[in-house]
Design a protein around this motif. Structure first.
Motif, short mmCIF file in Angstrom:
data_model
loop_
_atom_site.label_atom_id
_atom_site.label_comp_id
_atom_site.label_asym_id
_atom_site.label_seq_id
_atom_site.Cartn_x
_atom_site.Cartn_y
_atom_site.Cartn_z
N SER A 174 17.22 -4.41 11.57
CA SER A 174 17.99 -4.67 12.79
C SER A 174 18.88 -3.50 13.19
N VAL A 175 19.06 -2.55 12.28
CA VAL A 175 19.86 -1.36 12.59
C VAL A 175 19.27 -0.63 13.79
N VAL A 176 17.94 -0.65 13.94
CA VAL A 176 17.29 0.05 15.05
C VAL A 176 16.92 -0.91 16.18
N GLY A 177 17.39 -2.16 16.10
CA GLY A 177 17.15 -3.09 17.17
C GLY A 177 16.18 -4.20 16.81
N PRO A 178 15.90 -5.11 17.76
CA PRO A 178 15.06 -6.27 17.49
C PRO A 178 13.65 -5.94 17.01
N VAL A 179 13.05 -4.85 17.55
CA VAL A 179 11.72 -4.46 17.07
C VAL A 179 11.79 -4.12 15.59
N GLY A 180 12.86 -3.42 15.19
CA GLY A 180 13.06 -3.09 13.78
C GLY A 180 13.25 -4.34 12.94
N THR A 181 13.88 -5.36 13.52
CA THR A 181 14.07 -6.63 12.81
C THR A 181 12.72 -7.26 12.46
N VAL A 182 11.83 -7.28 13.45
CA VAL A 182 10.52 -7.90 13.26
C VAL A 182 9.68 -7.11 12.26
N VAL A 183 9.59 -5.79 12.48
CA VAL A 183 8.77 -4.94 11.60
C VAL A 183 9.38 -4.90 10.20
N GLY A 184 10.71 -4.82 10.13
CA GLY A 184 11.38 -4.82 8.83
C GLY A 184 11.14 -6.11 8.06
N ALA A 185 11.07 -7.22 8.79
CA ALA A 185 10.81 -8.51 8.14
C ALA A 185 9.40 -8.55 7.56
N ALA A 186 8.44 -7.96 8.30
CA ALA A 186 7.06 -7.92 7.79
C ALA A 186 6.98 -7.11 6.50
N ALA A 187 7.63 -5.95 6.50
CA ALA A 187 7.64 -5.11 5.30
C ALA A 187 8.39 -5.79 4.17
N GLY A 188 9.52 -6.42 4.50
CA GLY A 188 10.31 -7.11 3.48
C GLY A 188 9.58 -8.29 2.88
N SER A 189 8.82 -9.01 3.73
CA SER A 189 8.04 -10.14 3.24
C SER A 189 6.97 -9.68 2.25
N PHE A 190 6.33 -8.55 2.55
CA PHE A 190 5.30 -8.00 1.66
C PHE A 190 5.91 -7.59 0.32
N VAL A 191 7.02 -6.83 0.38
CA VAL A 191 7.68 -6.37 -0.85
C VAL A 191 8.21 -7.58 -1.64
N GLY A 192 8.80 -8.53 -0.91
CA GLY A 192 9.31 -9.73 -1.58
C GLY A 192 8.22 -10.52 -2.26
N GLY A 193 7.04 -10.55 -1.64
CA GLY A 193 5.90 -11.23 -2.27
C GLY A 193 5.49 -10.56 -3.56
N LEU A 194 5.51 -9.21 -3.57
CA LEU A 194 5.17 -8.47 -4.80
C LEU A 194 6.21 -8.73 -5.89
N VAL A 195 7.48 -8.77 -5.49
CA VAL A 195 8.55 -9.06 -6.46
C VAL A 195 8.38 -10.48 -7.00
N GLY A 196 8.06 -11.41 -6.09
CA GLY A 196 7.84 -12.80 -6.52
C GLY A 196 6.67 -12.92 -7.47
N GLU A 197 5.64 -12.10 -7.24
CA GLU A 197 4.47 -12.10 -8.12
C GLU A 197 4.86 -11.67 -9.53
N GLN A 198 5.73 -10.66 -9.63
CA GLN A 198 6.20 -10.22 -10.95
C GLN A 198 7.11 -11.27 -11.59
N ALA A 199 7.95 -11.90 -10.76
CA ALA A 199 8.84 -12.94 -11.27
C ALA A 199 8.03 -14.13 -11.79
N ALA A 200 6.91 -14.41 -11.12
CA ALA A 200 6.07 -15.53 -11.54
C ALA A 200 5.53 -15.32 -12.95
N LYS A 201 5.30 -14.06 -13.32
CA LYS A 201 4.80 -13.77 -14.67
C LYS A 201 5.83 -14.15 -15.73
N LEU A 202 7.12 -14.04 -15.37
CA LEU A 202 8.19 -14.35 -16.32
C LEU A 202 8.30 -15.85 -16.56
#
Length: 416
Positions: A297-325
């Motif tokens: 959101s620092v760069v505006g609403p478009v950044g919010t949407v694109v940043g959320a997509a990237a964050g969702s992907f990274v968060g999914g990978l982190v969740g995948e590692q957490a699931a192993k624990l």
């Protein structure tokens, strides 16, 4: 002294299977002893029953023993699976494909979002106070307004975009906004509100004017922004995990169909892991969308949407590692319900058995490919020579057949 240890994963799995069989016998034995002791106490005269009060009940001791053996079996089978995975070159290549596919999916989503905004279908405008608003392209607005005016056509269009858009939650949402959500994943109002509250919070941090009200607004708009795609995220993750669970159960029927004790435990583990992964990965993706959206959101609403997509992907990978624990905890919990899980799975037994046969055939093919790959890696020159000899032998055989055919036809057709 060698630096490598040779371990046969099949031997480890056989040990795990044998342990489950013995574990099942111990469970039956201590339960029978418990019932026999109870019957003995009940059959004794009342005045002598107190003599049994200090006799140890085999239930507690047996349950403790089987619990320890169960944990040992889980650990042993896990080691066997890790050795098998390490020895599976085709599996490693498939893992690379999975990662590549995930990155490609992320790139496709971002490209679609940026193209939507780049073509001007939805535009975000900042006013004099630095607060964002939005408007849709005139053509998009006019077309969707006309569609919304006709109830039947509006219903069909909303169903075409997504069946979820027919629910009461989206009843009063303009069709143009739903088109935005279909492409960008979020309603424009949710994007605007989260962007504005994020920028207000950042401004408050910089100028040391952050208040509880600003932080509360940020948390509320962020929660709504993240919750917007909770259903789709959980559904998508759940579908993927259910598919993986089905394949695992089918494989279990192929491998352990003649060993019901092992089959029940492994199917329960498959169900436990599917639930565990769905919760962890979905949670990580939703949290990642919140964090990524806030940063973007620092760069505006478009950044919010694109940043959320990237964050969702990274968060999914982190969740995948957490699931192993938490996988071990999920497996142990599921094993406690192995009987009801088994009864549920048995309803679809025929389908799993048929799929298991196909998986078994595929696994044999993979084993053969792995063997060829290892032989090639170990002696690439020799393997090339071997292939060359095979081609030469095939050529010689073909030449011999052709010559024989010519001789045969020459004799048979000599009357011409």
């Amino acid at each position: 002294m060698g630096t490598e240890i040779s371990v046969n994963p099949d031997r480890l799995e056989d040990l795990a299977n044998d342990m489950v069989t013995r574990l099942s016998r111990i469970e039956d034995e201590y339960r029978n002893l418990h019932m026999e002791l109870a019957d003995l106490i009940n059959s004794a005269p009342p005045e002598y029953r107190h003599c049994f009060y200090h006799v140890g009940d085999p239930w507690g001791t047996g349950n403790q023993l089987t619990g320890q053996l169960s944990e040992m079996e889980i650990d042993l089978r896990m080691v066997a699976n890790k050795f098998a995975d390490a020895d599976n070159l085709v599996g490693k290549l498939y893992k690379l494909y999975e990662q590549y596919g995930a990155v490609t999916a992320l790139g496709a989503l971002m490209t679609k979002q940026l193209a939507f905004y780049g073509l001007g279908f939805t535009q975000f405008i900042k006013n004099a106070d630095g607060v964002f608003t939005y408007k849709h392209m005139a053509a998009l607005q006019k077309v969707t307004d006309k569609i919304d005016e006709t109830k039947k056509l509006g219903t069909m269009t909303r169903a075409f975009l997504s069946p979820l858009y027919l629910s009461s939650k989206y009843k009063d949402v303009p069709l143009a906004d739903l088109v935005h959500k279909k492409i960008a994943k979020y309603l424009p109002d949710d994007v605007i509100n989260f962007t504005n509250s994020s920028k207000a919070m950042y401004k408050g941090i910089r100028k040391n004017t952050l208040s509880a009200a600003k932080f509360k607004t940020f948390a509320q708009t962020g929660a709504k922004f993240a919750k917007t795609n909770v259903i789709s995220t959980v559904a998508l993750t759940g579908i993927m995990e259910a598919g993986g669970m089905g394949l695992k159960i089918s494989e279990n029927y192929a491998k352990y169909g003649n060993n019901p004790d092992v089959l029940k435990r492994e199917n329960a583990k498959a169900v436990g892991n599917a639930v565990n992964n769905t919760v962890a990965i979905s949670g990580g993706a939703i949290a990642g969308a919140f964090v990524g959206g806030a940063l973007g959101s620092v760069v505006g609403p478009v950044g919010t949407v694109v940043g959320a997509a990237a964050g969702s992907f990274v968060g999914g990978l982190v969740g995948e590692q957490a699931a192993k624990l938490t996988a071990g905890i999920a497996e142990k919990g599921a094993i406690l319900f192995k009987e009801p899980i088994h009864h549920g799975v048995e309803l679809f037994k025929s389908g799993f058995v048929q799929a298991g046969k196909a998986i078994d055939t595929a696994n044999k093919g993979i084993d053969m490919v792995n063997k060829q790959l290892k032989e090639t890696i170990a002696d690439p020159i020799g393997k090339v020579k071997e292939i060359g000899k095979g081609i030469s032998k095939a050529k010689d055989t073909a030449d011999s057949l052709i010559k024989g055919a010519k001789g045969f036809l020459g004799k048979k057709l000599s009357f011409f």
